[in-house]
Write a protein that holds these residues in place. Structure first.
Motif, PDB file in Angstrom:
ATOM      1  N   SER A   1       0.820  -1.210   0.000  1.00 18.33           N
ATOM      2  CA  SER A   1       0.000   0.000   0.000  1.00 18.33           C
ATOM      3  C   SER A   1       0.852   1.258   0.000  1.00 18.33           C
ATOM      4  O   SER A   1       0.423   2.315  -0.462  1.00 18.33           O
TER       5      SER A   1
ATOM      6  N   ALA B   1       4.855  -3.918   4.357  1.00 20.12           N
ATOM      7  CA  ALA B   1       3.725  -3.355   5.108  1.00 20.12           C
ATOM      8  C   ALA B   1       4.218  -3.003   6.501  1.00 20.12           C
ATOM      9  O   ALA B   1       5.187  -3.574   7.000  1.00 20.12           O
TER      10      ALA B   1
ATOM     11  N   ALA C   1      -0.331  -7.523   4.879  1.00 21.11           N
ATOM     12  CA  ALA C   1      -0.965  -6.456   5.662  1.00 21.11           C
ATOM     13  C   ALA C   1      -0.866  -6.851   7.131  1.00 21.11           C
ATOM     14  O   ALA C   1      -0.761  -8.036   7.467  1.00 21.11           O
TER      15      ALA C   1
ATOM     16  N   THR D   1      -4.775  -4.382   2.590  1.00 26.45           N
ATOM     17  CA  THR D   1      -4.762  -3.107   3.316  1.00 26.45           C
ATOM     18  C   THR D   1      -5.435  -3.292   4.665  1.00 26.45           C
ATOM     19  O   THR D   1      -6.364  -4.095   4.793  1.00 26.45           O
TER      20      THR D   1
ATOM     21  N   THR E   1      -5.463   0.834  -5.448  1.00 24.75           N
ATOM     22  CA  THR E   1      -5.046   1.277  -4.124  1.00 24.75           C
ATOM     23  C   THR E   1      -6.289   1.519  -3.275  1.00 24.75           C
ATOM     24  O   THR E   1      -7.288   2.035  -3.775  1.00 24.75           O
TER      25      THR E   1
ATOM     26  N   PHE F   1     -13.282   1.869   2.944  1.00 21.74           N
ATOM     27  CA  PHE F   1     -12.271   2.262   1.975  1.00 21.74           C
ATOM     28  C   PHE F   1     -12.884   2.928   0.752  1.00 21.74           C
ATOM     29  O   PHE F   1     -14.008   2.637   0.355  1.00 21.74           O
TER      30      PHE F   1
END
Length: 373
Positions: free
Chosen positions: A21, A72, A132, A179, A225, A234
Motif C-alpha cells: 500500500s 507493510a 498487511a 490493506t 489502491t 475504503f
C-alpha cells in the motif's frame, strides 16, 4: 539478522519500489524510510532525523533469488517484508523478515514454507505475496493459488504462525492488494481476468474472512489502491480501461466506494495515467489548509508523477493534477513526515530516490524543490 551494507549499495541502483500500500513509511521515532528492489535484494533509505533534511543510505539487504518483495507496516511501527523464493526442488517458498526500529537491520529471514499440490506443476503456479498487518500486530500474508483463488497465512500476536488457509475465490490475477484500517480490519482485493474485482473483508478485527464478494468495479490488475476515507470503510482508486480509439491502450484513473456512508458510482479522476506498465496510484488522507483532504499521486503517460488533492469523499467534484518531479519507474509514494508535511517520493529512471516535501509557508499543496538521494 539481515544486515545492511552501505558500500555494496553504493554500487547498486533501485529497480522498482517494493509492492504494497506504500513503500514510504514513518517509524515510531518519526523518521521516514523508503524501500526498493535491487539486484539480489532490497535497498533502504532512512531519514537521519525526524523531518529531515538529511538521509542515511541507501543500505543494501541481501535477498538472493527472492522476487515479488512486498512491504507493510503495523501499528507498532514494525516493518514487514515478504517475498517469493524457491526451495531446493525449485518450488515456491515464501519468506518474511521484520525491521523493528527505523534504521536498524532486519531480523533474520524466516521461511513461511510453501503450499504444496500433489502436482508440482500446479505448485509452481503459486503467485507473489501481498502483506498487511491487522489487529494486535498480526501479520497476514496472501498469495494467489494455482487456480486463481487465495491462500493466507497469518501470525498471531505471540509470533506463532498458523497454517495456510484457503479463502476460496477464482480466476484472480497475480496482483493482490492487502490493506488494513486504523482499527485493524484487513481487506484484500483481487482482480479477475475479466477485470471485475474480488473482495475479502473482515467484519471485525481478528475475525475470520467471510466468503469472497464480487464488487461492481471494473479495473486493471496491478493498479488498485485502497484508502480508509471513513472509519473502517475504503475508497478504491485504480485504472479503468476505456474505449480504444487508437492502437494504444488507454485508461482512466477512477474512484469507487462500494459501501455507506458515502457509497458512489465510479468517478473518473483524469490525470492521464500511464498504462504500460500499469502502476498503482498513491493515496493519503491529511488536513490541507484545515480541511480533511485526500491526496493522490500517480505515474502519468509522460512517465512523471502527478499530484492532486480534494476534500475527502468529494472526488466527484473534480481534481486538478500537477505534474512534478522526474520520470520514474513504478508507483510514486506518499507519506506524512514528523512535521506533518506531505512527502512525495519516486524511483527515478536512473535508479536514485527522489522526493519533495510540502511547503508549509504557502497555502494549498505546494512542494519545495525535489531532492536526489
Amino acid at each position: 539478522m539481515v544486515t545492511g551494507t552501505a558500500g555494496v549499495a553504493a554500487a547498486k541502483r533501485a529497480i522498482a519500489p517494493l509492492a504494497g500500500s506504500s513503500w514510504l513509511l514513518r517509524g515510531k521515532d518519526g523518521r521516514l524510510s523508503a524501500y526498493a528492489t535491487t539486484e539480489g535484494g532490497l535497498l533502504r533509505w532512512t531519514e537521519a532525523r525526524p523531518g529531515g533534511p538529511g538521509w542515511q543510505g541507501p543500505e543494501f539487504f541481501e535477498a538472493k533469488s527472492v522476487e515479488g518483495l512486498a512491504v507493510a507496516q503495523g501499528p507498532d511501527g514494525f516493518v514487514h517484508v515478504v517475498g517469493r523464493g524457491k526451495d531446493k526442488a525449485g518450488l515456491p517458498d515464501y519468506t518474511h523478515a521484520t525491521q523493528y526500529q527505523s534504521g536498524r537491520p532486519f531480523g533474520s529471514w524466516h521461511s513461511l514454507g510453501g503450499y504444496r499440490y500433489p502436482d508440482p506443476a500446479q505448485t509452481a503456479k503459486l503467485g507473489n505475496p501481498a502483506v498487511a498487518v491487522g489487529a494486535e500486530g498480526a501479520v497476514h500474508v496472501f498469495m494467489r493459488n494455482a487456480f486463481g483463488g487465495v491462500l493466507m497465512r497469518c501470525q498471531a500476536a505471540s509470533g506463532k504462525w498458523g497454517g495456510w488457509q484457503d479463502l476460496i475465490g477464482s480466476r484472480a490475477e497475480d496482483e493482490l492488494v492487502a490493506t488494513a484500517t486504523e482499527s485493524g480490519l484487513i481487506e484484500l482485493l483481487g482482480v479477475k481476468k475479466d477485470k471485475t474485482v474480488l473482495r475479502w473483508a473482515q467484519e471485525k478485527p481478528g475475525a475470520k474472512f467471510p466468503p469472497v464478494a464480487v464488487i461492481p468495479f471494473t479495473v486493471t490488475a496491478g493498479t488498485v489502491t485502497a484508502l480508509e476515507t471513513s472509519p473502517d470503510a475504503f475508497t478504491y482508486y485504480g485504472l479503468v480501461p476505456t474505449a480504444d480509439t487508437s492502437s494504444a491502450p488507454s485508461a482512466e484513473l477512477t474512484a469507487f466506494r462500494p459501501e455507506p456512508p458515502a457509497a458512489m458510482d465510479s468517478t473518473p479522476l483524469g490525470g492521464t495515467p500511464a498504462t504500460e506498465p500499469p502502476t498503482r496510484p498513491a493515496a493519503l488522507r491529511t488536513p490541507v489548509d484545515g480541511h480533511d483532504c485526500t491526496v493522490l499521486a500517480h505515474r502519468t503517460a509522460t512517465g512523471r508523477p502527478a499530484l492532486a488533492a480534494c476534500p475527502t469523499r468529494t472526488e466527484d467534484e473534480g481534481l486538478w493534477w500537477t505534474e512534478t518531479g522526474p520520470e520514474c519507474v513504478g508507483s510514486p509514494a506518499l507519506a506524512l513526515d514528523a512535521a506533518g508535511r506531505v512527502v512525495i517520493a519516486a524511483i527515478a529512471t536512473d535508479g536514485t530516490l527522489r522526493l519533495a516535501r510540502q511547503r508549509m509557508d504557502e497555502a494549498g499543496l505546494s512542494l519545495a524543490a525535489w531532492e536526489t538521494l
